[in-house]
Motif scaffolding. Structure first.
Motif, PDB file in Angstrom:
ATOM      1  N   SER A 135       0.826  -1.203   0.000  1.00 18.19           N
ATOM      2  CA  SER A 135       0.000   0.000   0.000  1.00 18.19           C
ATOM      3  C   SER A 135       0.860   1.253   0.000  1.00 18.19           C
ATOM      4  CB  SER A 135      -0.947   0.003   1.206  1.00 18.19           C
ATOM      5  OG  SER A 135      -0.222  -0.207   2.414  1.00 18.19           O
ATOM      6  N   SER A 136       2.068   1.159   0.515  1.00 18.98           N
ATOM      7  CA  SER A 136       3.023   2.261   0.496  1.00 18.98           C
ATOM      8  C   SER A 136       4.408   1.697   0.754  1.00 18.98           C
ATOM      9  CB  SER A 136       2.681   3.306   1.563  1.00 18.98           C
ATOM     10  OG  SER A 136       3.641   4.351   1.573  1.00 18.98           O
ATOM     11  N   VAL A 195       1.342  -1.987   7.058  1.00 23.62           N
ATOM     12  CA  VAL A 195       1.256  -1.921   5.601  1.00 23.62           C
ATOM     13  C   VAL A 195       0.416  -3.111   5.134  1.00 23.62           C
ATOM     14  CG1 VAL A 195       3.363  -3.282   5.201  1.00 23.62           C
ATOM     15  CG2 VAL A 195       2.591  -1.667   3.454  1.00 23.62           C
ATOM     16  N   THR A 196      -0.371  -2.886   4.080  1.00 26.84           N
ATOM     17  CA  THR A 196      -1.158  -3.955   3.461  1.00 26.84           C
ATOM     18  C   THR A 196      -0.524  -4.296   2.113  1.00 26.84           C
ATOM     19  OG1 THR A 196      -3.220  -3.292   4.530  1.00 26.84           O
ATOM     20  CG2 THR A 196      -3.405  -4.587   2.522  1.00 26.84           C
ATOM     21  N   ASP A 223      -1.034  -6.428  -1.496  1.00 27.15           N
ATOM     22  CA  ASP A 223      -1.830  -7.209  -2.441  1.00 27.15           C
ATOM     23  C   ASP A 223      -0.902  -8.167  -3.176  1.00 27.15           C
ATOM     24  OD1 ASP A 223      -4.182  -5.906  -1.821  1.00 27.15           O
ATOM     25  OD2 ASP A 223      -4.034  -4.475  -3.463  1.00 27.15           O
ATOM     26  N   THR A 259      -4.437 -10.933  -0.020  1.00 24.79           N
ATOM     27  CA  THR A 259      -3.956  -9.763   0.711  1.00 24.79           C
ATOM     28  C   THR A 259      -3.477 -10.187   2.094  1.00 24.79           C
ATOM     29  OG1 THR A 259      -6.135  -9.233   1.662  1.00 24.79           O
ATOM     30  CG2 THR A 259      -5.578  -8.204  -0.449  1.00 24.79           C
ATOM     31  N   ASP A 268      -1.638  -8.194   5.904  1.00 24.04           N
ATOM     32  CA  ASP A 268      -1.123  -7.019   6.599  1.00 24.04           C
ATOM     33  C   ASP A 268       0.182  -7.369   7.296  1.00 24.04           C
ATOM     34  OD1 ASP A 268      -3.371  -5.523   5.904  1.00 24.04           O
ATOM     35  OD2 ASP A 268      -4.454  -6.101   7.725  1.00 24.04           O
ATOM     36  N   GLU A 310       8.224   1.831  -5.531  1.00 22.41           N
ATOM     37  CA  GLU A 310       7.396   3.024  -5.637  1.00 22.41           C
ATOM     38  C   GLU A 310       8.282   4.241  -5.868  1.00 22.41           C
ATOM     39  OE1 GLU A 310       3.735   5.155  -3.202  1.00 22.41           O
ATOM     40  OE2 GLU A 310       5.315   4.162  -2.041  1.00 22.41           O
TER      41      GLU A 310
END
Length: 273
Positions: free
Chosen positions: A29-30, A40-41, A43, A86, A88, A269
């Motif tokens: 997620s970041s 953080v999650t 995928d 998914t 976490d 990212e």
């Protein structure tokens, strides 16, 4: 030993980044997480469009999360959906974390005693079961794939990037969670612990279906296995490379099958300036 769909996909696709190939990915997620309770999650899926949820989930068996202190983290709130998985992660200490999936497989073909060509895919342990003792014209190819992504909380560090010396690996000179538009990044690639010279590396942004073009940046490493490039627009990208380079098909002949193939892919990212 039954081979799961993830390993099959990695073996068959070789983590190819052609526009039509199905690609496995781990998407955080970041890449930078702030706060006292850092979560953080991630995928995880296999898709035709990069980071599109359009095909099937990535099996989470074999996922390893390496912490900056050398410890391993457990996946939390795991969910296996129809099109994606998914999970976490709670990041308990400052530093950089590496999330990885390393797969090994064997695939190939043989002729049975009736002269029929049979194909198989499995593991080293399952070879004796997959290939009969009286098989002839046995052709084997061994595949090792490394799939990664990275997340930092607090001050990033480089502790998790110590190479294993096996397969194709990226040892960043620039921390991959500190990438900003317009800055230069240097990555070093190793093959079995040695510099991967003249190794082709691709950088592809997600969102291909919205652009209509792949948007690939491709460069070759130098004699030290390093490449430097100026970072493009902000967004999530996949870095990928494979060895040996694919050979062009010969008309009328089956595709050439290298005795060994290794591949590497990571999601990074790029942040705004």
């Amino acid at each position: 030993m039954k081979l799961n769909k993830t390993v099959v996909a990695l073996a068959l696709a070789g983590l190819s980044l052609s526009a039509q190939a199905h690609k496995p990915w781990l998407l955080p997620s970041s890449s930078q997480v702030e706060g006292k309770e850092a979560w953080v999650t991630v995928d995880a899926a296999i898709s035709e469009g990069l980071f599109d949820i359009d095909h099937q989930p990535l099996k989470l068996d074999g996922i390893v999360v390496n912490g900056p202190d050398g410890g391993k983290l457990e996946l939390q709130n795991v969910n296996n959906g129809k099109l994606r998985s998914t999970f976490d992660l709670k990041l308990p200490k400052p530093g950089t974390y590496k999330i990885e999936l390393v797969s090994k497989s064997v695939f190939g073909s043989y002729k049975n005693k009736e002269g029929e060509t049979k194909r198989f895919r499995g593991s080293e342990e399952s070879l004796a079961k997959d290939v009969p003792a009286d098989a002839t014209e046995v052709k084997l190819s061994r595949m090792q794939s490394r799939l990664e992504t990275f997340v930092s909380t607090g001050e990033p560090d480089m502790a998790v990037f110590k190479p294993t010396g096996v397969g194709l690996e990226m040892v960043p000179v620039t921390n991959p969670t500190e990438l900003r538009v317009g800055e230069k990044v240097t990555w070093r690639f190793l093959l079995d612990g040695k510099p991967a010279a003249n190794q082709g590396v691709s950088l592809i942004p997600g969102g291909v279906k919205y652009r209509g073009t792949l948007g690939e940046i491709r460069k070759n490493t130098d004699a030290k296995g390093e490449l430097t490039l100026e970072l493009p627009a902000a967004g999530m990208y996949m870095v990928s490379s494979s060895w040996p380079a694919a050979t062009p098909p010969v008309p009328g002949q089956p595709p050439a099958m290298a005795p060994r193939r290794v591949s590497y892919a990571a999601v990074v990212e790029i942040l705004p300036e």
